[in-house]
Design an enzyme around this catalytic site. Structure first.
Site, short mmCIF file in Angstrom:
data_model
loop_
_atom_site.label_atom_id
_atom_site.label_comp_id
_atom_site.label_asym_id
_atom_site.label_seq_id
_atom_site.Cartn_x
_atom_site.Cartn_y
_atom_site.Cartn_z
N HIS A 20 0.79 -1.22 0.00
CA HIS A 20 0.00 0.00 0.00
C HIS A 20 0.83 1.28 0.00
CE1 HIS A 20 1.03 0.01 4.26
NE2 HIS A 20 0.68 1.28 4.28
N ARG A 21 2.13 1.21 0.30
CA ARG A 21 2.93 2.42 0.44
C ARG A 21 3.06 3.13 -0.91
NH1 ARG A 21 5.32 3.75 5.07
NH2 ARG A 21 5.35 2.18 6.71
#
Length: 360
Positions: free
Chosen positions: A209-210
């Protein structure tokens, strides 16, 4: 009675904060006022969420979300300041490294209210991460730094904190208490294996998700290339973050892995309990993998939880498909003794005792 204001803004912070709230309720000698900034808006964080998770309802919900870093932090600072003026607490407690953390600490400092930073001293040494900026600034203006590891203590010492008027203590990681508490509830509450086609006890749990991974087409493509290759050996299951879902569509990246909707904390615990291995760019999930005795592929160039790597419970690969595959083949066969106590015990009780000493 002494009073503290606890600033929370994201689901993981509520889970960590609940550990402290339970300690406060045991003794009933400190009043706690909870402020939810709304930073991570989540429709599932309803009254049912707080009831099932046994988390106290916030007294204030600021509903600040969906803004750029400056606007979000600024609005939080303004509203938290007004609350602190009204509540007149003896201390403000903040957790981790979000914009909510920074805003709460800044508001308290300017009103000369003592600040307790839980999860202090962590460093990725990557100043491009907004979280790194938030945690450094929060540490510097706090009065009590609650560190989760000895490495965090050493980071602060190297930055000169020994010369500052601040208390520094290592009580362990509060998420250890949370995992111990919620794992018992999860066995009854989770329905993840009833509503999915996951090959129970024979899958790799992945989360990506980063922004540093999702917002770069080549990096995201390489990550999913490796996950597709792993999927030929072992089913790969990914609760799909909305940002990642959007970027996969934007970049026209197809994948063979099993994508499922984002899951709640109980379901995530059960996925961790029954997976063979974890691959993630999440900081929290690295430790939760360890708590559940699972090896972890860290899809980042650095980690705040370096003791996991140093003790061979995890490997850093970055978004490199070859390194991810090599780590999978290595860790998938690896046997480790997870009984090493890296993150302490009874952490919430120790933190509460330190807070009481600060405000007495």
């Amino acid at each position: 009675m002494k009073k503290i204001v606890t600033i929370l803004g994201a689901r993981p912070q509520f889970i960590k904060g609940a550990v402290l709230s339970r300690e406060i309720s045991k003794f009933n000698d400190v009043e706690e006022v909870i402020v939810h900034t709304g930073q991570h808006y989540d429709a599932n964080m309803s009254a049912v969420f707080f009831d099932e998770m046994k988390i106290p309802q916030p007294k204030y919900n600021l509903a600040i979300n969906g803004l750029n870093h400056g606007a979000m932090t600024g609005q939080m600072l303004e509203k938290i300041e007004a609350i602190l003026v009204d509540e007149k607490p003896d201390a403000v407690v903040v957790f981790g490294d979000t914009n909510s953390t920074l805003a709460g600490a800044l508001a308290a400092k300017k009103l000369h209210i003592k600040i307790v930073h839980v999860e202090a001293g962590l460093r990725s040494f990557n100043m491009k991460m907004p979280e790194e900026v938030n945690r450094i600034v929060t540490d510097r203006i706090s009065d009590l730094l609650i560190c989760p590891t000895q490495k965090a203590i050493e980071n602060l010492q190297l930055e000169g904190f020994s010369s500052f008027d601040v208390a520094i203590e290592n009580h362990g990681d509060i998420m250890k208490d949370a995992m111990d508490f919620y794992s018992v509830l999860a066995k009854d509450k989770s329905t993840i294996f009833k509503k999915t086609s996951i090959n129970k006890d024979n899958f790799l749990l992945a989360t990506i998700h980063r922004q540093e991974n999702t917002d770069d087409r080549n990096k995201l493509s390489d990550i999913f290339k490796s996950l597709d290759a792993i999927n030929e050996f072992t089913q790969v299951v990914m609760p799909l973050h909305p940002r990642t879902k959007k970027k996969l569509s934007e970049y026209n990246i197809d994948t063979t892995i099993t994508l499922i909707d984002p899951v709640g904390y109980f379901d995530m615990i059960m996925l961790l309990t029954h997976c063979k291995l974890v691959a993630t760019d999440s900081g929290g999930l690295q430790k939760e993998a360890f708590f559940n005795q699972k090896h972890c592929i860290i899809v980042r160039e650095e980690t705040e939880w370096i003791e996991l790597v140093n003790n061979n419970f995890a490997q850093l690969t970055g978004p490199n498909s070859d390194k991810i595959l090599d780590a999978f083949h290595d860790l998938n066969q690896k046997k480790s003794n997870f009984n090493t106590n890296l993150y302490g015990d009874n952490v919430g009780e120790k933190i509460y005792t330190s807070i009481k000493q600060l405000i007495q």
